[in-house]
Design a protein around this motif. Structure first.
Motif, mmCIF file in Angstrom:
data_model
loop_
_atom_site.group_PDB
_atom_site.id
_atom_site.type_symbol
_atom_site.label_atom_id
_atom_site.label_comp_id
_atom_site.label_asym_id
_atom_site.label_seq_id
_atom_site.Cartn_x
_atom_site.Cartn_y
_atom_site.Cartn_z
ATOM 1 N N GLY A 1 -18.335 40.300 19.566
ATOM 2 C CA GLY A 1 -17.101 40.495 20.311
ATOM 3 C C GLY A 1 -15.897 40.580 19.396
ATOM 4 O O GLY A 1 -15.985 40.303 18.190
ATOM 5 N N TYR B 1 -22.088 38.051 21.775
ATOM 6 C CA TYR B 1 -22.201 38.087 23.218
ATOM 7 C C TYR B 1 -23.560 38.654 23.611
ATOM 8 O O TYR B 1 -24.089 39.547 22.940
ATOM 9 N N ALA C 1 -21.688 33.712 25.581
ATOM 10 C CA ALA C 1 -21.020 33.833 24.284
ATOM 11 C C ALA C 1 -21.500 32.719 23.378
ATOM 12 O O ALA C 1 -21.695 31.576 23.815
#
Length: 371
Positions: A67, A73, A84
């Motif tokens: 990310g 992620y 996450a």
């Protein structure tokens, strides 16, 4: 009581005495399909949602990406989910109810997520609180959705946004169609203007777009002869590789990079500017100026449509998942390759640290070279 959210199937319902002040006598209680309970008292009108302590079954990983905040992620199969992970500690930091993710990619500070079905595309800002108005059965604080739904391609009979790539100013998306249909869509989204700049089906006749790469104003796409549902019989015999001018919105060229192979499920550029792809048990390099394959490396005789490939700028090697059989590394200069782990791996991504992440079913692995 209102139950919001995209899907809220009731998996059990009945009467119970809760022994709570606002819930005298018997209350109506039920369980939703992702483990959340609802309760309603007909005497007082009290109503609420409670996350139960029921532990869910593990979900196979269907998408992996770094990310914009540096975390890794992951999206999951069927029941979906959005997780996450802290790339330094390896610990999961958040998990949310969400759709099945087909692909994810970072672009200009946002994480873009392609979701099944209807080929929906979302934008997630990790600096803001999570607020999925579509996938929460209970009211969420604040009106602004995050992830925000940008567009979908349901009108074009598409269901899977299988390929996504950051393409300069734009986001490029490639899709697979629904049952009974052939021909994917190449969509170019303009995040600045908030609109689809271009959307075209059957860029390659009767073929889905399952991989994308970008360089110097050109989007390169790998196709699959299959639909987004395996029951649809294909009309084409082998996958194609194409080059698309973003500025001119037109096809520049297309070739058959791996004769006899049904799909090119992953593409990646190396440090020399060569475009690498994987097709079944074969890895190939394309000189995009000459428009031809300049190197082939055979891993097996597989004709699988599954495969992953990513370039690691830290050690300048390619890392891939081969036909759901193993994870491998490959030196693009010498062609030498090695198996790092045997197993049914279908998802793989390289982090900016140089670590390689891959999923075997619901389990996430990290390959660290100890730099």
């Amino acid at each position: 009581m209102p139950v919001t959210g995209r899907v809220a199937n009731t998996r059990g319902i009945g009467w119970a005495e809760l022994g709570l002040p606002d819930y005298p006598g018997r209350s109506l209680v039920g369980l939703l399909w992702r483990g959340m309970m609802f309760r309603y008292n007909p005497q007082t009108g009290a109503k609420s949602f409670v996350q139960s302590g029921i532990r869910g079954e593990p979900i196979d990983v269907t998408a992996l990406s770094q990310g914009p905040d540096g975390r890794m992620y992951a999206g999951g199969f069927l029941n979906g989910g959005f997780a996450a992970m802290n790339a330094e500690t390896g610990k999961a930091e958040e998990f949310h109810t969400f759709s099945q993710s087909e692909d994810m990619v970072s672009h200009d500070g946002r994480l873009y997520v392609g979701a099944y079905p209807e080929a929906r595309v979302y934008s997630y800002d990790p600096k803001l609180p999570w607020n999925s108005t579509e996938y929460s059965p209970s009211p969420e604080p604040g009106p602004a959705p995050n992830p925000a739904r940008l567009f979908d391609l349901a009108a074009d009979k598409q269901i899977r946004p299988r390929a996504m790539v950051s393409a300069g100013r734009y986001l490029a998306v490639g899709t697979m169609p629904d049952l009974g249909h052939l021909g994917g869509v190449l969509a170019i989204w303009d995040p600045v203007e908030g609109r689809l700049r271009h959307s075209q089906r059957n860029v390659v006749t009767d073929q889905s777009i399952v991989s994308l790469a970008y360089r110097d104003g050109v989007v390169y796409g790998g196709t699959s002869i299959y639909s987004g549902q395996s029951a649809t019989p294909p009309t084409q015999k082998e996958a194609r590789l194409f080059a698309w001018s973003v500025a001119e919105n037109r096809m520049l060229w297309e070739i058959t990079p791996a004769p006899g192979k049904p799909a090119v499920p992953a593409l990646a550029f190396d440090s020399l500017g060569r475009l690498w792809g994987i097709a079944g048990g074969e890895v190939f390099a394309v000189n995009t100026h000459l428009r031809k394959v300049v190197k082939r490396i055979t891993l097996s005789d597989s004709k699988s449509s599954s495969g992953q490939l990513a370039f690691n700028p830290r050690d300048r090697r390619l890392y891939g998942a081969h036909a759901g059989r193993s994870v491998f590394s490959l030196d693009p200069l010498t062609g030498r390759h090695a198996v790092l782990k045997e197993g049914p791996v279908h998802q793989l991504a390289v982090h900016g640290s140089g670590d390689v992440y891959f999923a075997e079913g619901p389990t996430l692995f990290r390959y660290h070279q100890g730099r």
